[in-house]
Design a protein around this motif. Structure first.
Motif, mmCIF file in Angstrom:
data_model
loop_
_atom_site.group_PDB
_atom_site.id
_atom_site.type_symbol
_atom_site.label_atom_id
_atom_site.label_comp_id
_atom_site.label_asym_id
_atom_site.label_seq_id
_atom_site.Cartn_x
_atom_site.Cartn_y
_atom_site.Cartn_z
ATOM 1 N N GLU A 135 -7.310 0.963 -4.195
ATOM 2 C CA GLU A 135 -5.864 1.269 -4.213
ATOM 3 C C GLU A 135 -5.123 -0.156 -3.933
ATOM 4 O O GLU A 135 -5.714 -1.099 -3.465
ATOM 5 N N VAL A 192 -1.665 3.643 -4.115
ATOM 6 C CA VAL A 192 -1.875 4.084 -5.583
ATOM 7 C C VAL A 192 -2.890 3.407 -6.115
ATOM 8 O O VAL A 192 -3.269 2.159 -5.984
ATOM 9 N N ASP A 250 -3.973 3.881 -11.944
ATOM 10 C CA ASP A 250 -2.788 4.688 -12.160
ATOM 11 C C ASP A 250 -1.654 3.854 -11.906
ATOM 12 O O ASP A 250 -0.620 4.224 -12.704
ATOM 13 N N LEU A 251 -1.741 2.502 -11.299
ATOM 14 C CA LEU A 251 -0.688 1.637 -11.504
ATOM 15 C C LEU A 251 -0.639 1.010 -13.042
ATOM 16 O O LEU A 251 0.139 0.279 -13.157
ATOM 17 N N GLY A 307 0.363 8.249 -11.402
ATOM 18 C CA GLY A 307 0.761 6.884 -10.382
ATOM 19 C C GLY A 307 2.158 6.910 -10.119
ATOM 20 O O GLY A 307 2.547 6.528 -8.905
ATOM 21 N N ASP A 338 2.431 9.539 -7.440
ATOM 22 C CA ASP A 338 2.078 8.771 -6.028
ATOM 23 C C ASP A 338 3.133 7.883 -5.353
ATOM 24 O O ASP A 338 3.473 7.739 -4.493
ATOM 25 N N LEU A 339 3.805 7.216 -6.372
ATOM 26 C CA LEU A 339 4.891 6.259 -6.232
ATOM 27 C C LEU A 339 6.116 6.981 -5.564
ATOM 28 O O LEU A 339 6.548 6.592 -4.334
#
Length: 193
Positions: free
Chosen positions: A69, A75, A79-80, A182, A185-186
């Motif tokens: 992460e 995250v 996914d970023l 992502g 998640d953000l």
């Protein structure tokens, strides 16, 4: 153009790099030793890469990357959109283990191995993994920590014998590279994306 994390000892840092306050923004830019400005390589075709369709050890490498992460947000680096690609290749090294004269099965040894007292060369298979990635910006303060975590995660995958991490700046990272998971998640983290 891509930038590599390998340090080039022939790159002489300009004296301006030692103290930021001495840098005149109107002067011609100079290279600093902490970044290798080596050009080369092609920008990845499809970014971000997510490992979709990967199999075997490559899928395990992607799973390990999903487990890393961003240090500032919960995250995954995948996914970023920081991971631009993973290349997993089988390799075979031939090693000649040392053994005292007269050891081992003499019928399985070649004439040169028998005369030298060495055992026959043994083939050891392994996997080499190369990860191509970027950061959200070139001055990322977590650069060393994050690249180290990624290298360690990939190296811990069963069957992976060696890892290279290539840090590139092209294409430049942007919020459009963040996957839908992502972005979710953000949003959960409190950011508006």
């Amino acid at each position: 153009m891509s930038f590599d994390t390998d340090f080039d000892p022939s790159l002489e840092p300009d004296a301006d790099c030692e103290d930021v306050s001495d840098i005149d923004p109107l002067e011609e830019p100079s290279a600093c030793a902490y970044t290798d400005y080596t050009s080369g390589g092609e920008a990845p075709d499809e970014v971000p890469a997510t490992g979709e369709g990967a199999e075997g050890v490559e899928a395990d490498v992607w799973d390990a990357l999903y487990g890393v992460e961003d240090p500032e947000m919960p995250v995954s680096v995948v996914d970023l959109g920081l991971i631009y690609g993973v290349d997993v290749t089988e390799r075979v090294d031939r090693e000649a283990p040392e053994e005292p004269h007269g050891g081992g099965d003499s019928e399985a040894r070649s004439a040169s191995d028998r005369s030298s007292g060495r055992r026959p060369r043994e083939e050891t298979a392994g996997v080499h993994a190369e990860v191509v990635m970027t950061l959200t910006y070139t001055g990322c303060p977590a650069r060393d920590m994050l690249t180290g975590e990624i290298e360690d995660a990939v190296a811990s995958v069963e069957g992976v014998e060696s890892v290279d991490l290539r840090l590139v700046w092209s294409p430049e990272w942007s919020i459009e590279l963040v996957t839908e998971a992502g972005k979710d998640d953000l949003r959960e983290f409190g950011l508006s994306v």
